[in-house]
Structure formats: structure tokens, C-alpha cells
Design a protein around this motif. Structure first.
Motif, PDB file in Angstrom:
ATOM      1  N   TYR A   4       0.964  -1.291   0.108  1.00  0.00           N
ATOM      2  CA  TYR A   4       0.001   0.136   0.005  1.00  0.00           C
ATOM      3  C   TYR A   4       1.002   1.176   0.042  1.00  0.00           C
ATOM      4  CZ  TYR A   4      -3.566   3.388   1.270  1.00  0.00           C
ATOM      5  OH  TYR A   4      -4.530   4.364   1.307  1.00  0.00           O
ATOM      6  N   CYS A   6       0.992   5.522  -0.341  1.00  0.00           N
ATOM      7  CA  CYS A   6       0.020   6.837  -0.051  1.00  0.00           C
ATOM      8  C   CYS A   6       0.407   7.508  -1.229  1.00  0.00           C
ATOM      9  CB  CYS A   6       0.450   7.561   1.087  1.00  0.00           C
ATOM     10  SG  CYS A   6       0.157   6.659   2.535  1.00  0.00           S
ATOM     11  N   CYS A 186      -6.696   6.079   4.769  1.00  0.00           N
ATOM     12  CA  CYS A 186      -5.566   4.927   4.402  1.00  0.00           C
ATOM     13  C   CYS A 186      -5.748   3.889   5.134  1.00  0.00           C
ATOM     14  CB  CYS A 186      -3.927   5.564   4.412  1.00  0.00           C
ATOM     15  SG  CYS A 186      -3.825   6.843   3.222  1.00  0.00           S
ATOM     16  N   HIS A 211       1.553  11.504   9.528  1.00  0.00           N
ATOM     17  CA  HIS A 211       0.570  10.491   8.952  1.00  0.00           C
ATOM     18  C   HIS A 211       0.652   9.066   9.226  1.00  0.00           C
ATOM     19  CE1 HIS A 211      -2.167   9.364   5.710  1.00  0.00           C
ATOM     20  NE2 HIS A 211      -1.325   8.744   5.096  1.00  0.00           N
ATOM     21  N   HIS A 212       1.876   8.459   8.835  1.00  0.00           N
ATOM     22  CA  HIS A 212       1.847   6.993   9.192  1.00  0.00           C
ATOM     23  C   HIS A 212       1.893   6.684  10.674  1.00  0.00           C
ATOM     24  CE1 HIS A 212       3.749   6.442   4.800  1.00  0.00           C
ATOM     25  NE2 HIS A 212       2.403   6.443   4.884  1.00  0.00           N
ATOM     26  N   GLU A 215      -1.588   6.525  11.061  1.00  0.00           N
ATOM     27  CA  GLU A 215      -2.482   5.363  10.504  1.00  0.00           C
ATOM     28  C   GLU A 215      -2.032   4.161  11.448  1.00  0.00           C
ATOM     29  OE1 GLU A 215      -1.383   4.204   6.513  1.00  0.00           O
ATOM     30  OE2 GLU A 215      -1.360   6.295   5.731  1.00  0.00           O
TER      31      GLU A 215
HETATM   32 ZN    ZN Z   1      -1.619   7.090   3.751  1.00  0.00          ZN
END
Ligand code: ZN
Ligand code: AMP
Length: 454
Positions: A4, A6, A186, A211-212, A215
């Protein structure tokens, strides 16, 4: 195996820094495919966020339509760079119900809370917050700016859902009309298309935090501790004068602009010429150097092709063992480089070495076709693993760029003459029709200039 990555926020053509990310992960995917893996590859489109809304407002375009426009443009530029389409390219706006479900799950577990139509993730309720970026909550708290949102329980809490502001695109939710925060998309899309515990999660280095990190917190919180992604990979930045190339800084070149002067394969060759975890500086000289490098490989293939056509293989039974050996060594060196954390820069060295050996033999006589054919096949195949079609070089688009510049000169001249004759209708038509195609005319004291819209 499953990956995956982004993908882009679609409010513009993607820039060369974004292109680095797309090309790097495409290279990684292709190498796994070369190794015999069946790769399921998901790359999302962030087609709703603040920047899209803002740009829609300044351009007088409905934000969702603007997002859709740049999704279509993404595919054109990605094709020019020979980036394979993902197995799935999910769009954030098409996964709102999935996001709502996850947010509800998080609220039930006490990991999220609502304040006046907004929903926040409570980072201090997630024990491992900071594990990817190596930060602690105390550090973060100390670094947090003073004017933190009073409504948050903790300064680092992040929005899962945002209450609708008037005039913005909004969706129905248990907390009223609103839209998702960025990070949650995500989680929703990777879980939907890959499931928990998928192999590789990738993106640019700027995504590690927040961001991660976010997530991971929301996904593993939702999954009650189950692993989200097994490996995380991040590419270093494409820089310009040592600074990150970014849309917000304005120091960027879109891929669309670069394609006027360089074939997509040259841009790709340039982007993969440095290991993905090292910074790469952008300059015309570096692109021209990449162009020369790629041409060396292409020339070697062309010369060997000509030699093979000259040679009658039926009368040419002997095998040039040196070339067979060189091909074998190149393959080994290539795989060794790529097995060592996808060192495409070192893999190039193996290709150059083989090309050099081939050139040496092609220029000598006699050359035996079987060895040469083997070497050529190997070079083409290894080139393909990195996404280059060495047998079919792209047309040199510098020429195309020149032709475009000449045509534009004529068009601007027609417009200037229309204006002299006070034919405003024609002059405006020319400007507006070009604008439709994202070619912007600017009138300056030195005359009209044109550029492709950024
Ligand atoms: Zn993402
Ligand atoms: P964005 O459209 O800004 O969300 O970015 C799309 C992807 O490109 C993300 O994975 C970013 O991390 C990556 N990216 C953005 N700028 C750069 C850069 N200068 N160099 C490398 N990757 C970048």
C-alpha cells in the motif's frame, strides 16, 4: 505479496518530488514481480482535503470535480513515466462509509471522542504512539505550539472527522454533516483492499510523522493490537537547492512541464539513478546526465541489433562465451544490488558494464551471434525490470518541446495581430482556449509569454 502506497492529493499535476515516490515504489513492485511474486498493489487518491477545497475556490471549480480532473491527469503523466497502474486505485471520497465504521469502532474502544461534530483520536490512550517515528508523547507535547485547539484532550490528538463548514463538500455521519480527516482514509482503504498485516506500506519520508504514525495508531487501535503493516518503507526527498521540492513551498516543477523537454523514460532514469533513501537534487544538468546515460544503454542495444541483423546465425554456430559470461555476471551484479534494499543506482552500474562489454565485441570482427543475442536479451530484460524499454527508445521529446515552442510563437503572434486590429474577440478566444488546455498566457511589457499551468 501486498503493498500500500500513499498516493497524491489531487489538486494539481504531480511534481517531480511526487514522481520520485511513484517511480521508486513502482521499481520496488516490478522487482518483486521479477522475483516471481504476485504483487497486489494499492495506491490511493486523496480527492478531498483542505488544499483541494482551497484550489477549487480560487479556480471557481467544484472541489470534487477538481479532484477528479487531476486524477485523470495523474494517469497521463504516470503512463509517460512508465509507472504501472496499481491493482486498485481507491479514492477517498468513495470510502466514506468504511471510514465512518472505523471511527465508530474507535469511539467504542475509548480511543476517539467527539467535540461539536468533530471527532478526534486520543493519542495518549494508544500505548505505542510514536513507535514508527521514535518520538515520545512528552517530546511531542514540549514541541507542540502554544495555540493548541482548546477542545482537544491532548495537543497531539488528530481529527478523524471534521464538522462541515458552509459551502464545503460534506457527507452524512453519526456526528452530523462533515468530511473525513486525512489519515483515516488510508486505514479504511488498506484494510479493505489488503486486510490487516499486509507486507509493505510505503510513501515519502514526510509521511512518517504524523501521517503514518497516525495510521498505525488508529488501525492497530481499531484492530485491538493486530499488526497493521509488516514493513514500512520511505523514500528520501527530491530536493531543489537542498530543500524539499513541495507544492506548498512553490519550488516545484510538475512532471507535465518536464515532459515538454524530456522523454518520460529520461525522467524515470534520473529518478532511479540514486538510491531511494538518499536525497536527490533536482537540476537540468542532472536530467541531461541521465539522458546521456540512458542513451548509452540504448545505443548499445541498437548497435548489437544491427550486428545481429548483419550476422547469419545459421552460419554462425559458435558462441561468444565471453559475452555469455558478461551477461551472467551482469545479471548477478544486478540482482545483488537490488537484493540489497533495492539499490537501483548500483544496478545501473551492472547495466553499463554489460553495455560496455557488448560495444567492445560489436566493434570487433567476427562476432558470434549467439553470445551477442544472449547479452542483448539480458540487457533488455534487466532494463525492463527497472521499467525501461531499451529496444524502443522514446522519441527525443526535446524536438517536440522545440516544435511546441515554435507553434506557440505563431499562436502568440496571431493573438498580437488580432489585438493590433482590435479584434478582442479573437484575442480573448485564443487566451481562453489555451487556458482550457492549461496553457497560461501572461502579457508583459516585453510581449506575451506562455507557460504550462502549475
Ligand atoms: Zn496514507
Ligand atoms: P502529496 O500529493 O503531497 O500528498 O504527496 C504524494 C506523495 O509524494 C507522498 O507520498 C509524499 O511523501 C511524496 N512526496 C512529496 N514531496 C516529495 C519530494 N520532494 N520528494 C519525494 N517524495 C515526495
Amino acid at each position: 505479496m501486498s503493498m500500500y502506497v500513499c498516493g497524491p492529493t489531487t489538486y494539481n499535476y504531480f511534481h517531480a518530488g511526487n514522481a520520485r515516490m511513484f517511480v521508486v515504489f513502482d521499481m520496488i513492485r516490478r522487482y518483486f514481480m521479477h522475483k516471481g511474486y504476485d504483487v497486489r498493489y494499492v495506491q490511493n487518491f486523496t480527492d478531498i482535503d483542505d488544499k483541494i477545497i482551497q484550489r477549487g475556490n480560487t479556480e471557481g471549480m467544484e472541489p470534487l470535480a477538481l479532484g477528479q480532473k487531476y486524477i485523470e491527469e495523474y494517469f497521463k503523466d504516470a503512463k509517460a513515466l512508465n509507472i504501472l497502474p496499481a491493482t486498485v486505485h481507491p479514492k477517498a471520497t468513495e470510502h466514506i462509509p468504511e471510514m465512518i465504521e472505523i471511527i465508530q469502532g474507535l469511539m467504542k474502544s475509548g480511543l476517539a471522542y467527539e467535540v461539536e461534530g468533530d471527532v478526534y483520536f486520543a493519542v495518549d490512550h494508544f500505548p505505542n504512539y510514536g513507535k514508527l517515528s521514535g518520538r515520545t508523547l512528552d517530546d511531542m507535547k514540549a514541541g507542540a505550539r502554544v495555540e493548541v485547539d482548546e477542545r482537544k484532550h491532548f495537543p497531539m490528538d488528530f481529527a478523524l472527522w471534521k464538522n462541515a463548514k458552509p459551502g464545503e463538500p460534506a457527507w452524512e455521519s453519526p456526528w452530523g454533516q462533515g468530511r473525513p480527516g486525512w489519515h483515516i482514509e488510508c486505514t479504511a482503504m488498506s484494510l479493505k483492499y489488503l486486510g490487516a498485516g499486509f507486507d509493505i506500506h510505503g510513501g515519502g519520508g514526510d509521511l512518517v510523522f504524523p501521517h503514518h504514525e497516525n495510521e498505525i495508531a488508529q488501525t492497530e487501535g481499531y484492530l485491538k493490537g493486530e499488526t497493521f503493516a509488516r514493513y514500512w518503507m520511505h523514500n528520501a526527498f527530491l530536493t531543489i537547492n537542498q530543500e524539499k521540492m513541495s507544492k506548498s513551498m512553490g519550488n516545484f516543477f510538475t512532471t507535465r512541464e518536464l515532459l515538454v523537454n524530456y522523454p518520460g523514460e529520461v525522467i524515470r532514469f534520473y529518478l532511479l539513478g540514486t538510491h531511494y533513501r538518499s536525497p536527490l537534487d533536482f537540476s537540468d544538468e542532472n536530467l541531461v546526465m541521465a539522458q546521456k546515460g540512458l542513451e548509452r544503454l540504448q545505443t548499445s542495444i541498437r548497435l548489437s541489433q544491427q550486428a545481429l541483423e548483419r550476422l547469419d546465425s545459421s552460419k554462425n554456430e559458435r558462441i561468444q562465451v565471453e559475452l555469455v559470461q558478461a551477461a551472467k555476471e551482469a545479471r548477478e551484479a544486478f540482482e545483488k544490488a537490488m537484493d540489497d534494499d533495492f539499490n537501483s543506482a548500483l544496478a545501473y552500474a551492472a547495466l553499463f558494464e554489460l553495455a560496455k562489454t557488448m560495444n567492445g565485441y560489436v566493434q570487433e570482427n567476427p562476432v558470434y551471434s549467439k553470445g551477442l543475442a544472449e547479452a542483448q536479451k539480458t540487457l533488455v530484460e534487466l532494463g525492463e525490470v527497472l521499467g525501461f524499454d531499451l529496444l524502443h527508445p522514446a522519441q527525443v521529446s526535446i524536438e517536440k518541446g522545440e516544435i511546441l515552442a515554435q507553434v506557440m510563437e505563431v499562436v502568440l503572434e496571431i493573438r498580437a495581430r488580432s489585438r493590433q486590429k482590435k479584434d478582442w474577440e479573437m484575442a480573448d478566444f485564443i487566451r481562453d482556449a489555451l487556458k482550457e488546455k492549461d496553457i497560461i498566457i501572461e502579457d508583459t511589457p516585453q510581449g506575451a509569454r506562455w507557460q504550462i499551468k502549475k
